[in-house]
Design an enzyme around this catalytic site. Structure first.
Site, PDB file in Angstrom:
ATOM      1  N   HIS A   1      -5.297   6.595  10.230  1.00  0.00           N
ATOM      2  CA  HIS A   1      -6.641   6.040  10.425  1.00  0.00           C
ATOM      3  C   HIS A   1      -7.118   6.190  11.872  1.00  0.00           C
ATOM      4  CE1 HIS A   1      -6.201   4.544   6.448  1.00  0.00           C
ATOM      5  NE2 HIS A   1      -5.261   3.688   6.766  1.00  0.00           N
ATOM      6  N   HIS A  41      -7.707   5.179   1.690  1.00  0.00           N
ATOM      7  CA  HIS A  41      -6.426   5.721   1.229  1.00  0.00           C
ATOM      8  C   HIS A  41      -6.620   6.492  -0.079  1.00  0.00           C
ATOM      9  CE1 HIS A  41      -5.695   1.788   3.247  1.00  0.00           C
ATOM     10  NE2 HIS A  41      -4.850   2.506   3.949  1.00  0.00           N
ATOM     11  N   CYS A  58       4.995   4.902  -3.069  1.00  0.00           N
ATOM     12  CA  CYS A  58       6.003   3.951  -3.528  1.00  0.00           C
ATOM     13  C   CYS A  58       7.380   4.601  -3.671  1.00  0.00           C
ATOM     14  CB  CYS A  58       5.579   3.320  -4.853  1.00  0.00           C
ATOM     15  SG  CYS A  58       6.740   2.085  -5.492  1.00  0.00           S
ATOM     16  N   SER A 114       5.924  -2.843  -0.780  1.00  0.00           N
ATOM     17  CA  SER A 114       7.283  -2.983  -1.299  1.00  0.00           C
ATOM     18  C   SER A 114       8.252  -3.382  -0.193  1.00  0.00           C
ATOM     19  CB  SER A 114       7.743  -1.670  -1.946  1.00  0.00           C
ATOM     20  OG  SER A 114       6.984  -1.377  -3.088  1.00  0.00           O
TER      21      SER A 114
END
Length: 601
Positions: free
Chosen positions: A60, A232, A423, A466
């Site tokens: 970003h 994203h 992930c 996560s």
């Protein structure tokens, strides 16, 4: 979307870009291990009491890292591309890389942490803030959610995403802190700015993450624009084939139409309004100028708004995103008996990401000072007396981790459909790091010591949502096991400790069974293990629950924004990866379950 890059290794890309910040601004230094860019201490000191820290996933820029400098951020913390930094990275920034008690020697300073409203960022930064508070640091956190691209109904519990308007909160808070204001005043004005922001973006194409296979990305059709696309690649409100004037009209309508109950987040009614037109990374300077002119013209013609300040440039990107965003700041009274928002935006600063030059004095000073880290290692644990068979535990844990590595591609494929595709890679990175630890330092058989040894590895190598959830869970598991020591570590003991840790985790996330998260696999494993003491039965329940997330509509995480029918096609990626870990604990390899079936376990 272009999949061509000069640097295709995402790890090298992030690390080298962070180093480059120190080359272009002599006032900042880099803690490379923790990806922290921070202000160098100065010999003549400063009257600044409050430090301002922010950060988030890389990709970003110039937001965060290039916004560190005198008069703006005191430090930024970077994750990997599009993934939150870990709680440990943020804790080290708060505790060791900024002045957290004020430079006036009176101990009345403190730290403001600002974070964009994404689950992983809020969890990781929030965990770090709580740890710093427990250590006696005065620290507050402000969460910014300015995006109106996704309305109230679709956003649900998650709320508005944070996008480019966050930069204005940084500039206002940083300028106020530089004037020596108190933590309470800085927090108050930062919150005021955050509550008076609306933004929306639009893009002609999804971005390509270096190192990721191109087939994993979804293209937009030629001439099609996605209104409200997130930074994203998250879907927005619609995909349309329209020209710029109509596109800008729709974007301004989402921000300003008070009749739109789903998106009327703010009544922009101030006599002073700030406009920021932000390049998402892939729009030429020439074209951004044309876009800015169209936005300014429509604001005056359709809404009677003549901005008192117009910022047009690159402030927060989505890598090389072929799009732009519009932000409006409703300027309100700060009520602190001092500078207003406009004055704070105009205040000088020396950050390469802001439209202000680095001064001659800063270059000539040739400051090379760094801060020596003085953060204690809070993961050192002594013997607990809670003993088990080290070899059995090592073999089971190794197989579980190998399963996670083996299913990375499958988890990644699922996450590209219902998430942002990181992930599987994040789980694999953590699993490989723990496997390396086990090969170098095998388990001791002391449950508390063994779990505690894994915690810093997870905190350092796993990022994003996560990583935050696993870090919180494992930290709590260490504490839970301590309360059950000494004695023999049996499945029932593990079940009791895991249950306590699950309850602790629930304090930090609203995720519950049925929300389509990793909790859907975790909860049945813990419950069945407690009821039966049988790891195989618990793993069977977890795997069945993970399969059951297929078709389950998400209530939390980025999947909320995805829309479409992808959730009907694949299970939750986080639950799927965790289920395979439990499968390994039960002694089953990742490839076996497809052939043997659970009835043979």
């Amino acid at each position: 979307m272009s999949s061509k890059h000069f640097i295709n290794d995402p790890i090298h890309l992030v690390n080298s870009a962070l180093h480059a910040i120190t080359l272009t601004n002599p006032s900042v230094a880099l803690d490379a291990d923790n990806k922290i860019v921070y202000l160098r201490p100065t010999q003549n000191g400063s009257h600044q009491k409050v430090s301002v820290i922010s950060g988030g996933g890389s990709g970003h820029e110039p937001s965060f890292t290039a916004m560190v400098g005198p008069g703006l951020l005191s430090a930024s913390v970077a994750g990997t591309i599009f993934a939150s930094p870990s709680a440990e990275q943020v804790r080290r920034a708060i505790m060791g890389r900024v002045d957290n008690n004020g430079t006036d020697g009176q101990g009345d300073g403190g730290v403001l942490v600002t974070v964009m409203n994404y689950t992983g960022d809020v969890l990781n930064f929030g965990t770090a803030v709580e740890k710093a508070r427990a250590a006696g640091v005065k620290v507050e956190m402000v969460v910014v959610g300015d995006d109106v691209g996704v309305g109230r109904a679709k956003a649900g519990k998650v709320g508005r995403r944070g996008i480019a308007g966050t930069v204005l909160v940084h500039k206002i808070a940083g300028a106020l802190a530089a004037q020596g204001r108190s933590l309470g005043e800085v927090v108050k004005v930062a919150n005021l700015a955050a509550r008076n922001l609306v933004s929306v973006g639009a893009s002609l194409e999804h971005v390509h993450v270096p190192g990721r296979r191109e087939s994993e990305e979804q293209h937009l059709k030629v001439g099609e624009v996605e209104i409200g696309m997130g930074i994203h690649n998250e879907p927005g409100s619609s995909k349309e084939t329209i020209e710029l004037p109509e596109l800008v009209g729709k974007m301004l309508g989402q921000m300003l139409d008070q009749k739109d109950e789903d998106r009327a987040f703010l009544n922009v009614n101030s006599n002073e309004v700030v406009l920021m037109v932000n390049n998402l990374g892939g729009v030429s300077v020439l074209e951004l100028g044309g876009i800015t002119a169209e936005v300014v013209a429509q604001l005056e013609k359709s809404y009677g708004i003549r901005p008192v300040r117009i910022l047009s440039g690159t402030y927060m990107t989505a890598l090389n995103g072929l799009g732009f965003s519009i932000t409006l700041l409703n300027v309100v009274n700060t009520d602190i008996g001092g500078p207003g928002m406009i004055e704070l935006l105009d205040a000088p600063c020396e950050a390469t990401g802001w439209a202000a030059p680095i001064s001659k004095g800063s270059w000539e000073a040739k400051n090379t000072a760094t801060r020596e880290e003085k953060v204690s290692n809070d993961n050192e644990i002594g013997p607990s007396g809670l003993k088990g068979d080290a070899k059995v535990a090592q073999d089971a844990l190794t197989l579980g981790l190998q399963n996670v590595v083996a299913v990375e591609q499958e988890v990644t494929r699922f996450d590209t459909i219902v998430g942002d595709g990181d992930c599987g890679i994040g789980l694999k990175r953590g699993a490989e790091a723990i496997l390396k630890l086990l090969s170098e330092k095998p388990l001791t058989g002391d449950a508390v010591i063994d779990v505690a040894s894994v915690v810093p590895v997870v905190e350092k190598t796993m990022d994003g949502t996560s990583g935050a959830l696993y870090a919180i869970f494992l930290n709590s598991l260490v504490h839970s096991l301590k309360t059950l020591a000494p004695g023999e570590v049996t499945p029932k003991v593990w079940a009791a400790a895991l249950k306590q840790s699950s309850e602790a985790l629930s304090k930090y996330t609203p995720a519950r069974p049925g929300d389509r998260t990793l909790v859907d696999a975790l909860h049945p494993f813990v419950e069945v293990l407690g009821q039966t003491g049988d790891v195989k039965q618990a793993a069977k329940a977890a795997f069945a629950a993970a399969e059951g997330t297929k078709g389950m509509k998400a209530s939390l995480g980025r999947t909320v924004y995805i829309g479409g029918h992808g959730y009907e096609e694949v299970p939750d990626p986080g639950a799927w990866g965790l289920a395979y870990f439990f499968l390994g604990l039960a002694g089953v390899k990742a490839a076996e379950d497809k052939d043997a079936g659970w009835e043979k376990i």
